[in-house]
Design a protein around this motif. Structure first.
Motif, PDB file in Angstrom:
ATOM      1  N   ILE A 196     -33.168 -48.627  10.333  1.00 40.65           N
ATOM      2  CA  ILE A 196     -32.752 -49.912   9.423  1.00 40.65           C
ATOM      3  C   ILE A 196     -31.170 -49.544   9.109  1.00 40.65           C
ATOM      4  N   THR A 197     -30.625 -48.546   9.246  1.00 40.34           N
ATOM      5  CA  THR A 197     -29.299 -48.485   8.893  1.00 40.34           C
ATOM      6  C   THR A 197     -28.518 -49.167  10.055  1.00 40.34           C
ATOM      7  N   GLY A 243     -29.515 -40.667   5.254  1.00 42.75           N
ATOM      8  CA  GLY A 243     -30.595 -40.268   5.838  1.00 42.75           C
ATOM      9  C   GLY A 243     -31.227 -38.972   5.215  1.00 42.75           C
ATOM     10  N   GLU A 244     -30.380 -37.933   4.650  1.00 36.41           N
ATOM     11  CA  GLU A 244     -31.022 -36.907   4.085  1.00 36.41           C
ATOM     12  C   GLU A 244     -30.174 -36.313   3.034  1.00 36.41           C
ATOM     13  N   PRO A 245     -30.450 -35.597   2.123  1.00 38.32           N
ATOM     14  CA  PRO A 245     -29.543 -34.984   1.374  1.00 38.32           C
ATOM     15  C   PRO A 245     -28.517 -34.297   1.872  1.00 38.32           C
ATOM     16  N   ASP A 288     -22.178 -40.934  -0.340  1.00 37.94           N
ATOM     17  CA  ASP A 288     -23.709 -40.443   0.002  1.00 37.94           C
ATOM     18  C   ASP A 288     -24.620 -41.399  -0.549  1.00 37.94           C
ATOM     19  N   THR A 289     -25.197 -42.268   0.315  1.00 37.73           N
ATOM     20  CA  THR A 289     -25.981 -43.287   0.165  1.00 37.73           C
ATOM     21  C   THR A 289     -27.585 -43.103   0.225  1.00 37.73           C
ATOM     22  N   TRP A 290     -28.245 -43.142  -0.846  1.00 42.63           N
ATOM     23  CA  TRP A 290     -29.587 -42.897  -0.863  1.00 42.63           C
ATOM     24  C   TRP A 290     -30.251 -44.377  -0.706  1.00 42.63           C
ATOM     25  N   TRP A 291     -31.219 -44.425   0.008  1.00 44.08           N
ATOM     26  CA  TRP A 291     -31.899 -45.628   0.188  1.00 44.08           C
ATOM     27  C   TRP A 291     -32.852 -45.294   1.370  1.00 44.08           C
ATOM     28  N   GLN A 292     -33.686 -46.341   1.547  1.00 41.68           N
ATOM     29  CA  GLN A 292     -35.014 -46.072   2.548  1.00 41.68           C
ATOM     30  C   GLN A 292     -35.262 -47.547   3.453  1.00 41.68           C
ATOM     31  N   THR A 293     -35.918 -47.188   4.534  1.00 42.40           N
ATOM     32  CA  THR A 293     -36.155 -48.561   5.350  1.00 42.40           C
ATOM     33  C   THR A 293     -36.720 -49.558   4.273  1.00 42.40           C
ATOM     34  N   ASP A 314     -39.496 -39.745  -3.386  1.00 43.17           N
ATOM     35  CA  ASP A 314     -38.666 -38.728  -3.281  1.00 43.17           C
ATOM     36  C   ASP A 314     -38.374 -38.077  -4.818  1.00 43.17           C
ATOM     37  N   ILE A 342     -30.737 -36.155  -5.509  1.00 42.02           N
ATOM     38  CA  ILE A 342     -31.823 -36.369  -4.596  1.00 42.02           C
ATOM     39  C   ILE A 342     -32.333 -35.178  -4.223  1.00 42.02           C
ATOM     40  N   ARG A 372     -38.233 -35.353  -0.150  1.00 38.65           N
ATOM     41  CA  ARG A 372     -39.456 -35.854  -0.202  1.00 38.65           C
ATOM     42  C   ARG A 372     -40.076 -34.834  -1.129  1.00 38.65           C
ATOM     43  N   LYS A 393     -34.015 -36.192  11.327  1.00 43.27           N
ATOM     44  CA  LYS A 393     -34.575 -35.573   9.978  1.00 43.27           C
ATOM     45  C   LYS A 393     -35.536 -34.426  10.453  1.00 43.27           C
TER      46      LYS A 393
HETATM   47  C1  WT7 Z   1     -35.815 -41.186   3.061  1.00 45.65           C
HETATM   48  C2  WT7 Z   1     -35.832 -42.761   3.783  1.00 45.65           C
HETATM   49  C3  WT7 Z   1     -32.160 -45.296   4.593  1.00 45.65           C
HETATM   50  C4  WT7 Z   1     -31.695 -45.105   5.914  1.00 45.65           C
HETATM   51  C5  WT7 Z   1     -31.835 -43.837   6.398  1.00 45.65           C
HETATM   52  C6  WT7 Z   1     -33.105 -43.469   6.394  1.00 45.65           C
HETATM   53  C7  WT7 Z   1     -34.231 -39.777   2.663  1.00 45.65           C
HETATM   54  C8  WT7 Z   1     -31.955 -41.057   2.949  1.00 45.65           C
HETATM   55  C9  WT7 Z   1     -30.517 -39.845   1.524  1.00 45.65           C
HETATM   56  C10 WT7 Z   1     -29.534 -39.663   0.853  1.00 45.65           C
HETATM   57  C11 WT7 Z   1     -31.014 -37.908   0.182  1.00 45.65           C
HETATM   58  C12 WT7 Z   1     -31.769 -39.592   1.695  1.00 45.65           C
HETATM   59  C13 WT7 Z   1     -35.000 -39.998   1.620  1.00 45.65           C
HETATM   60  C14 WT7 Z   1     -35.605 -41.316   1.814  1.00 45.65           C
HETATM   61  N1  WT7 Z   1     -32.909 -40.045   2.378  1.00 45.65           N
HETATM   62  N2  WT7 Z   1     -30.828 -41.317   2.456  1.00 45.65           N
HETATM   63  N3  WT7 Z   1     -28.245 -40.078   0.756  1.00 45.65           N
HETATM   64  N4  WT7 Z   1     -29.695 -38.221   0.229  1.00 45.65           N
HETATM   65  N5  WT7 Z   1     -31.910 -38.187   0.934  1.00 45.65           N
HETATM   66  O1  WT7 Z   1     -34.208 -44.130   6.257  1.00 45.65           O
HETATM   67  O2  WT7 Z   1     -35.994 -43.189   7.680  1.00 45.65           O
HETATM   68  O3  WT7 Z   1     -36.657 -45.036   5.700  1.00 45.65           O
HETATM   69  O4  WT7 Z   1     -35.950 -42.426   5.130  1.00 45.65           O
HETATM   70  O5  WT7 Z   1     -34.561 -40.849   3.662  1.00 45.65           O
HETATM   71  O6  WT7 Z   1     -35.942 -39.076   1.544  1.00 45.65           O
HETATM   72  O7  WT7 Z   1     -36.781 -41.496   1.016  1.00 45.65           O
HETATM   73  P1  WT7 Z   1     -35.818 -43.823   6.162  1.00 45.65           P
END
Ligand code: WT7
Length: 651
Positions: free
Chosen positions: A316-317, A393-395, A417-422, A506, A518, A521, A615
Motif C-alpha cells: 500500500i505504501t 511499517g512498524e514501530p 514516523d507515519t502510522w497507517w494500514q493498508t 494495534d 504505537i 499489534r 515485518k
Molecule cells: C500495520 C499495518 C501502512 C503501510 C505499511 C504497513 C504497523 C505501520 C507503523 C508505525 C508503528 C506501524 C501497525 C499497523 N505499522 N506503520 N509508523 N508505527 N506501527 O501496512 O501491512 O497494512 O500493516 O503496520 O501494526 O496496523 P500494513
C-alpha cells in the motif's frame, strides 16, 4: 494470544524531543503548532465541511452533491461526483504547463537510468490504456500486475485507473501460488508482468512464476509481458503478448473517462497473520484525496523537492506514496528497482547524493539493516540535500530513530514516523513536520481529518500513559470500503470489536503531551505475571545495547508467570554470541525497564523470520520459543531457511 481485555503497561522511557528549526516552520505548509491545532479542530468539529474543502484540490469532471453517506460500516464519499484518478495524476499537470517536468527518475539495479516527464507519462499511460481496451478490458474488470519496480509498473496501474479497471498488484517477491490465489479471489481477467526483474544481481523469473500461476487461474485469459531483462521466456500463443508489440499497434490518444467517486480503484491483498489474504478494496475519490493531502501535509512537498519512497508498488505504501499521492501532487520522484545492498551497502546513499533527494521515506526494517551494515556507508556520501525523513511499517525503536536522525538526517531533518494500514489507505498518525516536535518512537498526532482514540475493550477512553486499543472514531475518505467478496469479514474484523469505532488491532498509549505511541499489534502483547507489556518496548531496550542489531521478543507459556519473555537477538557485524553477552543483555533490560521485564530466554540468531515486507513474524517465533511446530500460513515468509536455523539454536 493473550487476553485482550486488560490494558497494556507501558515501560518505554523516552523523553527526548526534537522541534523543527525556525526556518523549517516558516516555510512549512502547516506552519506551527497553532496552525495544526486549528486545522485539526476544524476537521473534528465539522468533518464533512473540512473534507469538502480539501476535495477542491482534486480536479472533478462533475461535482458531488453529498459529501458523506454513512451507514455504518459502509461509507460513500463525495456522492454524485465524477473524476478520473489517472487524469488527476497526469493530465492535469500537463494541462497546467508542467509537462516537461520530470515525474519519474528511474534507476535500475544494474545502473541503467531513464527519466519520464509528465508528458512522457501521459503518452505511455494513454497508449497502454488503449492496449488494455484492445484486449477487451472494461471498467470494473480486475487486472493483476506482477512487475518489478520499473516505470511500466506505474504506467500499468495508471492505465487501469484511466479506463476504470481495478488493479490488483501482487508484490514481485511473491510466489506463483500467491499470484494464483489472488487471481482467483479477485477473478482477474488479465495479468501484466515482465520476463523478470533485477534483485541482488540476479533475475527474478516473474514470467516463469506467472506460467505456473496461470495453470491454476482459470479466469485470466491474457498475459502481457514487458521485456525488462532480455531473458528467454515461453510465450503461449493466443494468451501471451509482448508489451512493446501491443503498444506499437495502439494509439497514444485515450481521453480519461469520468467515473463515480465510489468507483472501485483497486484491490490490494494483505496477509492477515493467519487465514487467507484479505482483498482490501479502495475506491476513487476518497482514496485519492487521502493519499494526496497526507502526502502534502506530512512530507511538506514543495515544487523544488525530489522525493523518494523506497516502497515497492506491491505494498500500500507504493500505491499511496509512490503512485497516487505524489503524482496527484505533481512531484518529481526517484524510483529504484533493486536491493539496497547491490552492488554495495551504500546504494541508497549513492542514489540520494546523485539525484539530490530531499524527502526520503523508508521502513524501520531497512534502517535496522543500515545500522547493522555500519556507519561508514552513509558517511561516505553527501546527504546534505535531505530535509525530511519518513518511516512506516512498524514501530521504530528509539535507538534506530536516533541513528536515522543523526547519520542520515545530519540532525537537521524532521523524521515523520507515519502510522497507517493498508486498510486506512493513507497516513493517519504522523507529525506534520513544520508543526509538531518529534519524539523518537512516537508517531505523534493524528493528521487533520482523523479522529484517533485509545480505548479499553468497552470503548471507553483510557487515561494518559495507559496503554489501550487504538481506534478511529469517524469514517475518513480513504478508508477501505470492504474486503473484496467478503463483506461479513469486513464488518466483523473492523466494525464489530469496539462499539461505534474502526478497530485497528494495534495497541497504543498517549503521553502527557498528547503524543501517541504505537505499541504494536494487540496479538503481540506479552502477559508477564499479569502485566501486559508491549513486545516492542522490550525490543527497544535490547537494541539500545551497542552490540545488538535487531531483536524480536515473544511470550513463551510459563506455568508460573503466565508468559516468560523469550528474546531473539541478532548482533552487529563482528560481535560474537557468548553466554557472557546473554547475561549482559539480561542485566541491560533490567536496568532499562525493571526486573519485571528480565528476559527468560535469549537466543542469538543470524536472521529473524520476516514477511517479505520486512515485518518480524512473531507468530513463528512464539512457536519456536514454545518448542512446537508452526501451523498457520507461512507463505509470506521471506526466507524459509531462517526457521530451520532458529530451531537449531536452542537455548
Ligand atoms: C500495520 C499495518 C501502512 C503501510 C505499511 C504497513 C504497523 C505501520 C507503523 C508505525 C508503528 C506501524 C501497525 C499497523 N505499522 N506503520 N509508523 N508505527 N506501527 O501496512 O501491512 O497494512 O500493516 O503496520 O501494526 O496496523 P500494513
Amino acid at each position: 494470544m493473550t487476553s485482550p481485555s486488560a490494558n497494556i503497561t507501558s515501560v518505554l522511557k523516552e523523553t527526548r524531543s526534537f522541534p523543527p528549526s525556525a526556518e523549517f516552520v516558516a516555510n512549512a505548509h502547516i506552519s506551527g503548532m497553532e496552525a495544526y491545532r486549528e486545522l485539526w479542530q476544524r476537521s473534528k468539529d465539522d468533518p464533512t465541511g473540512f473534507w469538502a474543502e480539501q476535495a477542491e484540490t482534486l480536479t472533478w469532471f462533475e461535482k458531488w452533491h453529498t459529501v458523506l453517506e454513512w451507514n455504518e460500516p459502509h461509507a460513500k464519499w463525495f456522492v454524485g461526483g465524477k473524476l478520473n484518478a489517472c487524469y488527476n495524476c497526469v493530465d492535469r499537470h500537463v494541462l497546467a504547463g508542467r509537462g516537461n517536468q520530470a515525474a519519474l527518475l528511474f534507476e535500475g539495479e544494474p545502473g541503467d537510468t531513464r527519466v519520464l516527464t509528465y508528458n512522457d507519462l501521459l503518452r505511455e499511460v494513454s497508449q497502454f490504456a488503449n492496449v488494455l481496451k484492445n484486449q477487451g478490458i472494461q471498467a470494473g474488470d480486475v487486472v493483476t500486475i506482477y512487475m518489478p519496480m520499473i516505470p511500466e509498473a506505474v504506467v500499468a496501474m495508471l492505465a487501469c485507473a484511466r479506463i476504470g479497471a481495478m488493479h490488483s498488484v501482487v508484490f514481485g517477491g511473491f510466489s506463483a501460488e500467491a499470484v494464483a490465489d489472488r487471481n482467483n479471489d479477485a477473478k482477474s481477467k488479465l495479468i501484466i508482468t515482465a520476463d523478470g526483474g533485477w534483485r541482488r544481481g540476479k533475475v527474478i523469473p516473474l514470467k516463469q512464476n506467472v506460467d505456473l500461476a496461470l495453470s491454476k487461474s482459470p479466469t485470466v485469459q491474457t498475459c502481457i509481458v514487458y521485456n525488462r531483462c532480455n531473458t528467454s521466456v515461453e510465450m503461449v500463443a493466443g494468451r501471451d503478448f509482448w508489451w512493446h508489440e501491443l503498444a506499437a499497434a495502439a494509439s497514444t490518444d485515450c481521453p480519461a473517462e469520468p467515473f463515480d467517486s465510489e468507483h472501485p480503484l483497486f484491490v490490494l491483498y494483505t496477509s492477515g497473520s493467519t487465514g487467507k489474504p484479505k482483498g482490501i478494496l479502495h475506491t476513487t475519490a476518497g482514496y485519492l484525496l487521502g493519499a494526496s493531502r497526507t502526502h502534502h501535509w506530512v512530507f511538506d512537498l514543495k515544487p523544488t523537492d525530489t522525493y523518494w519512497c523506497t516502497a515497492d508498488i506491491g505494498w500500500i505504501t507504493g500505491h499511496s506514496y509512490v503512485v497516487y499521492g505524489p503524482l496527484a501532487n505533481g512531484a518529481t520522484q526517484v524510483i529504484y528497482e533493486g536491493a539496497p545492498n547491490q552492488p554495495r551497502e551504500d546504494r541508497f546513499w549513492e542514489i540520494i547524493a546523485k539525484y539530490r533527494v530531499s524527502i526520503f521515506y523508508t521502513a524501520p526494517t531497512a534502517i535496522r539493516a543500515f545500522i547493522k551494515w555500519g556507519d561508514q556507508w552513509p558517511k561516505a556520501h553527501d546527504l546534505s540535500s535531505l530535509r525530511v525523513l519518513g518511516t512506516v511499517g512498524e514501530p521504530i525503536n528509539p535507538e534506530a530513530w536516533i541513528w536515522y536522525h543523526t547519520l542520515i538526517g545530519g540532525g537537521r531533518c524532521p523524521i515523520v514516523d507515519t502510522w497507517w494500514q493498508t486498510e486506512t489507505g493513507a497516513i493517519m498518525i504522523a507529525p506534520t513536520p513544520g508543526a509538531i516536535a518529534t519524539k523518537p518512537g512516537s508517531a505523534t498526532m493524528p493528521v487533520p481529518g482523523i479522529h484517533a482514540e485509545i480505548v479499553d475493550r468497552q470503548g471507553n477512553p483510557v487515561g494518559a500513559n495507559e496503554g489501550g486499543l487504538l481506534v478511529i472514531k469517524h469514517p475518513w475518505p480513504s478508508m477501505l470500503r470492504t474486503i473484496f467478496g467478503d463483506d461479513a469479514r469486513y464488518r466483523e474484523q473492523y466494525w464489530s470489536q469496539i462499539p461505534g469505532a474502526y478497530f485497528t488491532a494495534d495497541g497504543a498509549r498517549r503521553d502527557d503531551d498528547g503524543y501517541i505511541w504505537i505499541m504494536g499489534r494487540v496479538d503481540d502483547v506479552l502477559n508477564v505475571s499479569g502485566h501486559r507489556l508491549s513486545t516492542m518496548e522490550v525490543e527497544s531496550a535490547l537494541v539500545q545495547h551497542p552490540k545488538v542489531a535487531e531483536a524480536a521478543v515473544v511470550g513463551r507459556p510459563d506455568d508460573l508467570k503466565g508468559e516468560a519473555i523469550a528474546c531473539f537477538v541478532t548482533l552487529v557485524s563482528g560481535e560474537q554470541p557468548t553466554e557472557e553477552l546473554k547475561k549482559e543483555l539480561r542485566e541491560h533490560v533490567v536496568k532499562e525497564i525493571g526486573a519485571l521485564a528480565r528476559p527468560d530466554d535469549i537466543r542469538f540468531a543470524e536472521l529473524l523470520p520476516k514477511t517479505r515486507s520486512g515485518k518480524i513474524m512473531r507468530r513463528l517465533l512464539r512457536d519456536i520459543a514454545a518448542g512446537r511446530e508452526s501451523k498457520g500460513d507461512t507463505t509470506t515468509l521471506e526466507d524459509f531457511s531462517v526457521m530451520a536455523k532458529l530451531r537449531e539454536s536452542d537455548e
